[in-house]
Design an enzyme around this catalytic site. Sequence first.
Site, mmCIF file in Angstrom:
data_model
loop_
_atom_site.group_PDB
_atom_site.id
_atom_site.type_symbol
_atom_site.label_atom_id
_atom_site.label_comp_id
_atom_site.label_asym_id
_atom_site.label_seq_id
_atom_site.Cartn_x
_atom_site.Cartn_y
_atom_site.Cartn_z
ATOM 1 N N LEU A 49 44.691 67.187 36.134
ATOM 2 C CA LEU A 49 44.529 67.682 37.508
ATOM 3 C C LEU A 49 44.232 69.171 37.406
ATOM 4 O O LEU A 49 44.841 69.864 36.597
ATOM 5 C CB LEU A 49 45.826 67.421 38.270
ATOM 6 C CG LEU A 49 46.150 68.143 39.581
ATOM 7 C CD1 LEU A 49 47.186 67.323 40.367
ATOM 8 C CD2 LEU A 49 46.673 69.562 39.399
ATOM 9 N N ASP A 51 42.146 72.246 40.258
ATOM 10 C CA ASP A 51 42.193 72.903 41.573
ATOM 11 C C ASP A 51 42.462 71.967 42.767
ATOM 12 O O ASP A 51 41.864 70.893 42.850
ATOM 13 C CB ASP A 51 40.848 73.563 41.905
ATOM 14 C CG ASP A 51 40.266 74.348 40.769
ATOM 15 O OD1 ASP A 51 40.915 74.501 39.733
ATOM 16 O OD2 ASP A 51 39.122 74.813 40.929
ATOM 17 N N ARG A 171 29.916 78.732 42.328
ATOM 18 C CA ARG A 171 30.647 77.505 42.705
ATOM 19 C C ARG A 171 31.820 77.758 43.650
ATOM 20 O O ARG A 171 32.185 78.878 43.918
ATOM 21 C CB ARG A 171 31.149 76.785 41.443
ATOM 22 C CG ARG A 171 32.016 77.618 40.526
ATOM 23 C CD ARG A 171 32.438 76.809 39.294
ATOM 24 N NE ARG A 171 33.110 77.644 38.326
ATOM 25 C CZ ARG A 171 32.507 78.269 37.318
ATOM 26 N NH1 ARG A 171 31.225 78.114 37.122
ATOM 27 N NH2 ARG A 171 33.200 79.049 36.501
ATOM 28 N N GLU A 226 36.263 82.863 40.711
ATOM 29 C CA GLU A 226 36.363 81.450 41.076
ATOM 30 C C GLU A 226 37.216 81.308 42.330
ATOM 31 O O GLU A 226 38.062 82.160 42.636
ATOM 32 C CB GLU A 226 37.018 80.655 39.936
ATOM 33 C CG GLU A 226 36.185 80.604 38.675
ATOM 34 C CD GLU A 226 36.713 79.634 37.619
ATOM 35 O OE1 GLU A 226 35.906 78.937 36.999
ATOM 36 O OE2 GLU A 226 37.939 79.594 37.418
HETATM 37 C C1 FRU Z 1 38.642 76.594 38.565
HETATM 38 C C2 FRU Z 1 37.363 75.825 38.274
HETATM 39 C C3 FRU Z 1 36.383 75.972 39.407
HETATM 40 C C4 FRU Z 1 35.535 74.736 39.248
HETATM 41 C C5 FRU Z 1 36.553 73.709 38.830
HETATM 42 C C6 FRU Z 1 36.028 72.656 37.895
HETATM 43 O O1 FRU Z 1 39.733 76.097 37.886
HETATM 44 O O2 FRU Z 1 36.793 76.263 37.050
HETATM 45 O O3 FRU Z 1 35.659 77.179 39.385
HETATM 46 O O4 FRU Z 1 34.892 74.365 40.423
HETATM 47 O O5 FRU Z 1 37.591 74.431 38.176
HETATM 48 O O6 FRU Z 1 36.990 71.672 37.687
#
Ligand code: FRU
Length: 492
Positions: A49, A51, A171, A226
């Site tokens: 698991l 984000d 993203r 992020e």
């Molecule tokens: C942060 C991240 C985000 C990305 C996701 C991929 O933990 O790297 O930037 O969208 O996890 O699982």
Amino acid sequence: MNNNFNWTRQLRYQAYEAWPQDYQTILKEQTARSPWRLDYHIQPPTGLLNDPNGFSFFNGKWHLFYQTYPMGAVHGLKSWYHLTSENLVDWHEEGLKLLPSTPFDSHGVYSGSALPVNDKLFLAYTGNVRDENWTRTSYQLGAWMQPDGEIVKLTNPLISEPPFGYTQEFRDPQVIFFKNEYLLLIGAQNQNEQGEILVYRSPDLDTWSYAGPLQFTQQSMGFMIECPNLVFIAGKPLLLFCPQGLVHSSLDYQNIYPNTYVIGEAYDIETNQLTRPSDLKNLDEGFDLYATQAFNAPDGRALAISWIGLPEINYPTDSFGWAHCLSIVKELTIEHGILHQRPVKEMKQLRIDSPVFLNQSTSKIDAGQNRYELNLDFKENQTGEIYLCSDSTQNNGFILSFDRSHGKMKIDRSLSGEVFAEDFGVTREFTITQEPLSLQIFVDTSVVEIFVNDGKQTASARIFPSSEQTTLWIECDEAFSGSLWKLRKMNE
Ligand code: FRU
């Protein structure tokens, strides 16, 4: 089993359907044998698991998704896993909901957010695509969830490429409704490899125009940002985000990457700036908190939930085929300019029996199980040590010590069971304000969440104690007052 895998890129990105039919069943059994499964925190049924995504209130329920790779405790082909709740503490697993299925998300349905619009829930997320040279392309995508839970992806991307001057490290769109229009905030990296947050505007969720990078600091924010989130608390903007590669002179932090925040006076969409931004601050003083997602709920609260786990670090549950959990849900407020994070009031619904009251200078309690809430109040200038998850010898445990006269608090997980992530240090020390100290501590098998002084600070930690480590010791220079509540399991 998981242990023995050579997790090649090919295996991690293999389509879920290509796994043997009984693989998930075997993995589930392996996961269930793990000693550190949680009782009231959200955790994956199998695999990894990360984000929290799409945290929202829709059709009379709370909705929450999280990033997952269900086949093992590694970062592989990601999807969104869906949960619903009526009270923010009992979460029902709805299963994998947003899977890689199109040329725009073939290598992962990455993080994003949700916004109820009329009678549907709009989902904004990143589609991760890799070519044969493993070069990344990122698309910002949309989907609609119907009241019955069915999700239909939009055929075309909302945004099909980063603006000029930015790389494909682009993203984690957050969609919000702000002053009669929709906004997307997107984590980005510019061509000089600096982290930024880009803003897009739309009148209708269909056509998006680029509004430029959000102005909120003069400092460089590392090489990538992020998971940006903008919420409004009593009219003031709170910006949460995760800068990667931030120089330590900009912020004191020890985790591989911090989760940070800035409070502004206002957000001006025309100039795209947070006016009078505060200094950059750590959202959490502990070891493992990242990728927090917050949103303005229709009941007026600003709610937040975080990933308790960090990228690029191995955790002791990996060998059981699962990794990581989410935090409890917190309510965010700004009081006298200071961010407070408190457990949502619904957390009281987990309390069982009546509490044990504590009122001496030393307390030793065999909690039997590491599943409780501990509330402690100390007088000004007290000094003390709290051992959570200790065995009967008091030579070990997760140790929280405080010296009020010096305004310092320290947490130490070096003796709390299996040690991990030592490269980033096994202790964290932080300054606490000069006032009588109050602590609210939630313990759940392998996670500890500490709220200091009514949520002015928080400290989160994963720990992996042995089965003997269920004792709780508090030793203080003077008497203190406190209560210990046993908690029930989620959905029980
Ligand atoms: C942060 C991240 C985000 C990305 C996701 C991929 O933990 O790297 O930037 O969208 O996890 O699982």
